[in-house]
Scaffold this motif. Structure first.
Motif, PDB file in Angstrom:
ATOM      1  N   VAL A  58      32.755  45.137  36.073  1.00  0.00           N
ATOM      2  CA  VAL A  58      33.066  43.726  35.832  1.00  0.00           C
ATOM      3  C   VAL A  58      31.750  43.019  35.539  1.00  0.00           C
ATOM      4  O   VAL A  58      30.750  43.263  36.226  1.00  0.00           O
ATOM      5  CB  VAL A  58      33.735  43.082  37.078  1.00  0.00           C
ATOM      6  N   VAL A  59      31.730  42.172  34.503  1.00  0.00           N
ATOM      7  CA  VAL A  59      30.524  41.398  34.191  1.00  0.00           C
ATOM      8  C   VAL A  59      30.899  39.918  34.223  1.00  0.00           C
ATOM      9  O   VAL A  59      31.836  39.487  33.548  1.00  0.00           O
ATOM     10  CB  VAL A  59      29.939  41.778  32.815  1.00  0.00           C
ATOM     11  N   CYS A  60      30.177  39.154  35.039  1.00  0.00           N
ATOM     12  CA  CYS A  60      30.475  37.734  35.242  1.00  0.00           C
ATOM     13  C   CYS A  60      29.322  36.869  34.742  1.00  0.00           C
ATOM     14  O   CYS A  60      28.167  37.282  34.782  1.00  0.00           O
ATOM     15  CB  CYS A  60      30.617  37.432  36.741  1.00  0.00           C
ATOM     16  N   ALA A  61      29.675  35.621  34.353  1.00  0.00           N
ATOM     17  CA  ALA A  61      28.660  34.649  33.930  1.00  0.00           C
ATOM     18  C   ALA A  61      28.255  33.819  35.145  1.00  0.00           C
ATOM     19  O   ALA A  61      28.799  32.744  35.399  1.00  0.00           O
ATOM     20  CB  ALA A  61      29.229  33.759  32.825  1.00  0.00           C
ATOM     21  N   GLY A  97      32.529  30.257  30.979  1.00  0.00           N
ATOM     22  CA  GLY A  97      32.161  31.353  30.087  1.00  0.00           C
ATOM     23  C   GLY A  97      33.121  32.508  30.114  1.00  0.00           C
ATOM     24  O   GLY A  97      34.292  32.362  30.455  1.00  0.00           O
ATOM     25  N   ALA A  98      32.597  33.673  29.759  1.00  0.00           N
ATOM     26  CA  ALA A  98      33.424  34.871  29.631  1.00  0.00           C
ATOM     27  C   ALA A  98      33.230  35.783  30.836  1.00  0.00           C
ATOM     28  O   ALA A  98      32.116  35.923  31.335  1.00  0.00           O
ATOM     29  CB  ALA A  98      33.037  35.633  28.367  1.00  0.00           C
ATOM     30  N   LEU A  99      34.324  36.360  31.270  1.00  0.00           N
ATOM     31  CA  LEU A  99      34.265  37.457  32.224  1.00  0.00           C
ATOM     32  C   LEU A  99      34.733  38.677  31.442  1.00  0.00           C
ATOM     33  O   LEU A  99      35.658  38.584  30.636  1.00  0.00           O
ATOM     34  CB  LEU A  99      35.198  37.177  33.404  1.00  0.00           C
ATOM     35  N   ARG A 100      34.083  39.813  31.662  1.00  0.00           N
ATOM     36  CA  ARG A 100      34.410  41.040  30.942  1.00  0.00           C
ATOM     37  C   ARG A 100      34.675  42.128  31.960  1.00  0.00           C
ATOM     38  O   ARG A 100      33.932  42.219  32.954  1.00  0.00           O
ATOM     39  CB  ARG A 100      33.200  41.375  30.071  1.00  0.00           C
ATOM     40  N   TYR A 101      35.716  42.910  31.751  1.00  0.00           N
ATOM     41  CA  TYR A 101      35.923  44.052  32.651  1.00  0.00           C
ATOM     42  C   TYR A 101      36.377  45.253  31.844  1.00  0.00           C
ATOM     43  O   TYR A 101      36.957  45.112  30.757  1.00  0.00           O
ATOM     44  CB  TYR A 101      36.896  43.716  33.786  1.00  0.00           C
ATOM     45  N   ARG A 102      36.075  46.439  32.347  1.00  0.00           N
ATOM     46  CA  ARG A 102      36.322  47.674  31.595  1.00  0.00           C
ATOM     47  C   ARG A 102      37.415  48.498  32.273  1.00  0.00           C
ATOM     48  O   ARG A 102      37.341  48.782  33.471  1.00  0.00           O
ATOM     49  CB  ARG A 102      35.019  48.473  31.506  1.00  0.00           C
ATOM     50  N   VAL A 103      38.426  48.844  31.491  1.00  0.00           N
ATOM     51  CA  VAL A 103      39.518  49.710  31.967  1.00  0.00           C
ATOM     52  C   VAL A 103      39.636  50.877  30.994  1.00  0.00           C
ATOM     53  O   VAL A 103      39.804  50.657  29.792  1.00  0.00           O
ATOM     54  CB  VAL A 103      40.859  48.939  32.026  1.00  0.00           C
ATOM     55  N   ASN A 104      39.553  52.092  31.500  1.00  0.00           N
ATOM     56  CA  ASN A 104      39.605  53.294  30.648  1.00  0.00           C
ATOM     57  C   ASN A 104      38.644  53.191  29.455  1.00  0.00           C
ATOM     58  O   ASN A 104      38.999  53.525  28.326  1.00  0.00           O
ATOM     59  CB  ASN A 104      41.038  53.541  30.147  1.00  0.00           C
ATOM     60  N   VAL A 149      34.556  25.467  23.300  1.00  0.00           N
ATOM     61  CA  VAL A 149      33.710  26.396  22.536  1.00  0.00           C
ATOM     62  C   VAL A 149      33.789  27.797  23.138  1.00  0.00           C
ATOM     63  O   VAL A 149      33.923  28.799  22.423  1.00  0.00           O
ATOM     64  CB  VAL A 149      32.248  25.874  22.493  1.00  0.00           C
ATOM     65  N   MET A 150      33.750  27.867  24.475  1.00  0.00           N
ATOM     66  CA  MET A 150      33.808  29.182  25.126  1.00  0.00           C
ATOM     67  C   MET A 150      35.176  29.839  24.955  1.00  0.00           C
ATOM     68  O   MET A 150      35.278  31.052  24.799  1.00  0.00           O
ATOM     69  CB  MET A 150      33.438  29.077  26.608  1.00  0.00           C
ATOM     70  N   GLU A 193      37.902  44.262  28.322  1.00  0.00           N
ATOM     71  CA  GLU A 193      38.837  43.139  28.218  1.00  0.00           C
ATOM     72  C   GLU A 193      38.041  41.874  28.518  1.00  0.00           C
ATOM     73  O   GLU A 193      37.179  41.872  29.413  1.00  0.00           O
ATOM     74  CB  GLU A 193      39.958  43.265  29.265  1.00  0.00           C
ATOM     75  N   TYR A 194      38.366  40.786  27.799  1.00  0.00           N
ATOM     76  CA  TYR A 194      37.641  39.530  27.965  1.00  0.00           C
ATOM     77  C   TYR A 194      38.564  38.443  28.501  1.00  0.00           C
ATOM     78  O   TYR A 194      39.716  38.345  28.079  1.00  0.00           O
ATOM     79  CB  TYR A 194      37.047  39.070  26.622  1.00  0.00           C
ATOM     80  N   VAL A 195      38.016  37.634  29.395  1.00  0.00           N
ATOM     81  CA  VAL A 195      38.771  36.556  30.023  1.00  0.00           C
ATOM     82  C   VAL A 195      37.915  35.286  29.975  1.00  0.00           C
ATOM     83  O   VAL A 195      36.726  35.336  30.304  1.00  0.00           O
ATOM     84  CB  VAL A 195      39.061  36.878  31.518  1.00  0.00           C
ATOM     85  N   PHE A 196      38.529  34.163  29.572  1.00  0.00           N
ATOM     86  CA  PHE A 196      37.826  32.885  29.675  1.00  0.00           C
ATOM     87  C   PHE A 196      37.932  32.417  31.121  1.00  0.00           C
ATOM     88  O   PHE A 196      39.011  32.464  31.716  1.00  0.00           O
ATOM     89  CB  PHE A 196      38.473  31.835  28.753  1.00  0.00           C
ATOM     90  N   VAL A 197      36.814  31.942  31.693  1.00  0.00           N
ATOM     91  CA  VAL A 197      36.803  31.411  33.059  1.00  0.00           C
ATOM     92  C   VAL A 197      36.072  30.069  33.035  1.00  0.00           C
ATOM     93  O   VAL A 197      34.965  29.962  32.520  1.00  0.00           O
ATOM     94  CB  VAL A 197      36.092  32.399  34.022  1.00  0.00           C
TER      95      VAL A 197
END
Ligand code: ATP
Length: 133
Positions: free
Chosen positions: A23-26, A48-55, A124-125, A59-63
């Motif tokens: 998981v990568v957080c801003a 900003g964006a939160l990014r997480y990796r599955v398989n 913008v984000m 995947e990107y999520v706006f937070v």
């Protein structure tokens, strides 16, 4: 592969509940990555964006800011609003962006510039995160 559990929660709903490889957080002090067995931490988040990796797929999520708590292979993100990239209404974000720009361009004593700045930043984000779908 080792995983950690990610929950992204808003006052309305659970936006993400997933087993992630990373998981990568801003964070307010900069972006930070969380891998399984990470030490405990609590961080305030930027809009900003939160990014997480599955398989192996990101995947990107706006937070919209909020907090991330990392504890015992559980990442909990609490935010006022959040959306998966695919769920972002880009027309709505474009309209919010225009509205905020208009307010900032014609600011007078009735315009709360801090609020308009934050609305512009969210829009913008959202548009940025929506490119990752
Ligand atoms: P708007 O002015 O368009 O309402 P905002 O930044 O003020 O934008 P928020 O207060 O962050 O909106 O969010 C209010 C609710 O609307 C939340 O549930 C959020 O997930 C949702 N939302 C806001 N903008 C979008 C969008 N572009 N696409 C999908 N959902 C959105």
């Amino acid at each position: 592969m080792a995983t950690l559990h990610l929950d992204v929660v808003t006052p309305d709903r659970t936006v993400v509940s997933a087993e992630a490889e990373m998981v990568v957080c801003a964070g307010v002090l900069g972006e930070f990555g969380v891998l399984p067995n990470h030490v405990s931490l609590l961080s305030a988040l930027k809009i900003g964006a939160l990014r997480y990796r599955v398989n192996g797929k990101d995947e990107y999520v706006f937070v919209s800011g909020g907090f991330a708590d990392v504890n015992n292979n559980l990442v909990t993100v609490l935010a006022e609003s959040a959306e998966m990239a695919a769920d972002i209404d880009t027309a709505r974000a474009e309209a919010a962006k225009r509205r905020a720009e208009e307010r900032l361009a014609h600011r007078d004593e009735k315009v709360d510039a801090t609020r308009a700045d934050a609305a512009l930043h969210r829009a913008v984000m959202r548009l940025n995160v929506a490119t990752h779908r």
